[in-house]
Scaffold this active site. Structure first.
Site, PDB file in Angstrom:
ATOM      1  N   SER A   2       0.775  -1.218  -0.149  1.00  0.00           N
ATOM      2  CA  SER A   2       0.235  -0.002   0.045  1.00  0.00           C
ATOM      3  C   SER A   2       0.794   1.249  -0.020  1.00  0.00           C
ATOM      4  O   SER A   2       0.320   2.520  -0.448  1.00  0.00           O
ATOM      5  CB  SER A   2      -0.877   0.069   1.212  1.00  0.00           C
ATOM      6  OG  SER A   2      -0.200  -0.027   2.332  1.00  0.00           O
ATOM      7  N   HIS A  18      -5.430  -3.585  -2.032  1.00  0.00           N
ATOM      8  CA  HIS A  18      -5.193  -2.480  -3.065  1.00  0.00           C
ATOM      9  C   HIS A  18      -5.017  -3.353  -4.503  1.00  0.00           C
ATOM     10  O   HIS A  18      -4.861  -2.547  -5.340  1.00  0.00           O
ATOM     11  CB  HIS A  18      -3.871  -1.907  -3.033  1.00  0.00           C
ATOM     12  CG  HIS A  18      -4.269  -0.905  -1.606  1.00  0.00           C
ATOM     13  ND1 HIS A  18      -4.506   0.591  -1.976  1.00  0.00           N
ATOM     14  CD2 HIS A  18      -3.876  -0.801  -0.280  1.00  0.00           C
ATOM     15  CE1 HIS A  18      -4.585   1.164  -1.077  1.00  0.00           C
ATOM     16  NE2 HIS A  18      -4.226   0.474   0.067  1.00  0.00           N
ATOM     17  N   LYS A  73     -12.342   0.586  -1.266  1.00  0.00           N
ATOM     18  CA  LYS A  73     -11.647   1.065  -2.158  1.00  0.00           C
ATOM     19  C   LYS A  73     -12.075   1.188  -3.679  1.00  0.00           C
ATOM     20  O   LYS A  73     -12.946   1.965  -3.780  1.00  0.00           O
ATOM     21  CB  LYS A  73     -10.422   0.665  -2.059  1.00  0.00           C
ATOM     22  CG  LYS A  73      -9.504   0.651  -0.540  1.00  0.00           C
ATOM     23  CD  LYS A  73      -8.210   0.105  -0.720  1.00  0.00           C
ATOM     24  CE  LYS A  73      -7.529   0.330   0.890  1.00  0.00           C
ATOM     25  NZ  LYS A  73      -8.300  -0.167   2.036  1.00  0.00           N
TER      26      LYS A  73
END
Length: 396
Positions: free
Chosen positions: A187, A215, A246
């Site tokens: 990240s 991610h 996200k």
């Protein structure tokens, strides 16, 4: 309030300020997007995880409104007590199909998914083998477990060092179970874990693998299915963590794996057992976001077009992007004070990009982390690039 506590807290905050580690959050006053208003100022937002722009996608917003009309705004209970609604079940079935796994269990967040799953699958007879740059939620989940895990005892391998990982596996064969855990995409550096080699080593030495794909979700693999899809490792990664906050644009986390893993976590995953279920509108919005990801390739195409342009432009301008392979694009600074100064200067120029400093990264390894997304226009990124150049020249 207790005077001694207040004095101690004040001293700690002052220490953070003296070390250039103190942060004050800015207030977002508009929907998440490429350009936003924060603290009364319009800025290009390079700090959001809204990779695909789904946080305010019209289909996702409409699904949330419809769910409120049907189910109201709260589930009313912990899921096993009576808070599980049909929309929660539908979301988990859709996610399992999306991830090519038998089952999925949704948690209220990615952090709680890690902190609930890791302690539940290992005991004091086991060992956890971890990449040194794993996310804080992995580290905290590991610390909550009874397994051996400490770096000082030789169970943490240097970042992506597969020779070191193999040596640890060779030296830990006396443990009952051995879990290798890694981020899929790291990240703060934006690089991708060597997952095929990790899986091969795990199979060779009878270990099992957990990958945190927070991610990678929505970014890598077919339709954004993550690093297991990216490397075609279906069925070979035992536990996959994904995030719903996200690329999918809403909130939550999930664990994908076998049906028996889900069954065990329902009974022993403490954040699941003791947290109220997601509001039904969250689950409905996530199903709509999955529909977009699976059926509309345009957001992911824009994300990667913007990512490639942004990295190339920064590198051509002489900035060090630290070998990033994904939309997470750090601009290396080093000194914490310089990074904080650069963040403030970029803000003055109309760009919101955060300085990442210790303890999020190691001391002396500060950087400005930038996040191009599908929500950015070419004009947004051009504006930001020129701001970076002006700030660099001004601050030397």
């Amino acid at each position: 309030m207790n005077a001694r506590l207040q004095s101690w807290l004040g001293d700690q905050i002052q220490t953070l300020k003296d070390q250039n580690l103190y942060k004050v959050p800015k207030i977002l006053e508009t929907a998440a997007g490429g350009r936003v208003r924060m603290n009364g100022k319009e800025v290009v937002n390079l700090a959001s995880n809204n990779y695909l722009g789904l946080a305010n996608h019209p289909n996702v917003v409409a699904a949330a409104h419809e769910a409120i009309d049907r189910w109201g705004v709260g589930a009313g209970a912990v899921r096993w007590i009576g808070g599980t609604m049909s929309v929660h079940e539908e979301l988990e079935e859709r996610l399992a199909k999306f991830k090519h796994t038998e089952a999925v269990l949704v948690f209220t967040g990615g952090f709680t998914a890690n902190s609930g799953t890791i302690p539940a699958v290992v005991t004091d007879k086991d060992v956890i083998i971890s990449d040194e740059l794993n996310h804080a939620s992995i580290i905290d989940g590991v610390r909550l477990s009874a397994a051996k895990y400490k770096k000082s005892e030789g169970y943490v391998y240097p970042h992506k060092d597969m020779e070191a990982l193999e040596k640890i596996l060779q030296n830990t064969q006396s443990f009952e179970k051995r879990m290798i855990i890694t981020d899929g995409v790291f990240s703060m550096d934006g690089d991708i874990a060597p997952l095929p080699t990790i899986v091969e080593l795990a199979e060779k030495y009878d270990a099992f693998v957990m990958v945190d794909d927070a991610h990678a979700s929505g970014v890598l693999g077919k339709n954004g299915a993550g690093s297991t899809s990216h490397f075609n490792l279906y069925g070979r990664v035992d536990i996959q963590l994904g995030t719903l906050s996200k690329a999918l644009g809403v909130v939550g986390g999930y664990i994908a794996g076998s049906a028996v893993l889900k069954d065990w976590l329902i009974n022993r995953g403490r954040p699941y057992l003791f947290s109220t279920a997601h509001p039904p509108m969250v689950a409905a919005a996530l199903i709509a976001a999955l529909d977009v990801m699976e059926n509309d390739p345009e957001p992911m195409r824009r994300l990667w077009d913007n990512t490639r342009w942004w990295k190339a432009a920064l590198n051509e301008a002489g900035f060090d992007t630290m070998g990033s392979e994904t939309p997470i694009t750090p601009v290396y600074v080093g000194d914490e004070g310089k990074a904080q100064e650069m963040e403030r200067a970029l803000w003055e120029e109309g760009v919101y990009a955060l300085a990442i400093v210790f303890p999020t990264v190691g001391r002396g390894k500060a950087r400005i982390r930038t996040m191009p997304s599908a929500a950015h226009t070419q004009a947004d990124l051009e504006f930001a690039l020129q701001a970076f150049k002006r700030v660099r020249d001004r601050l030397s």
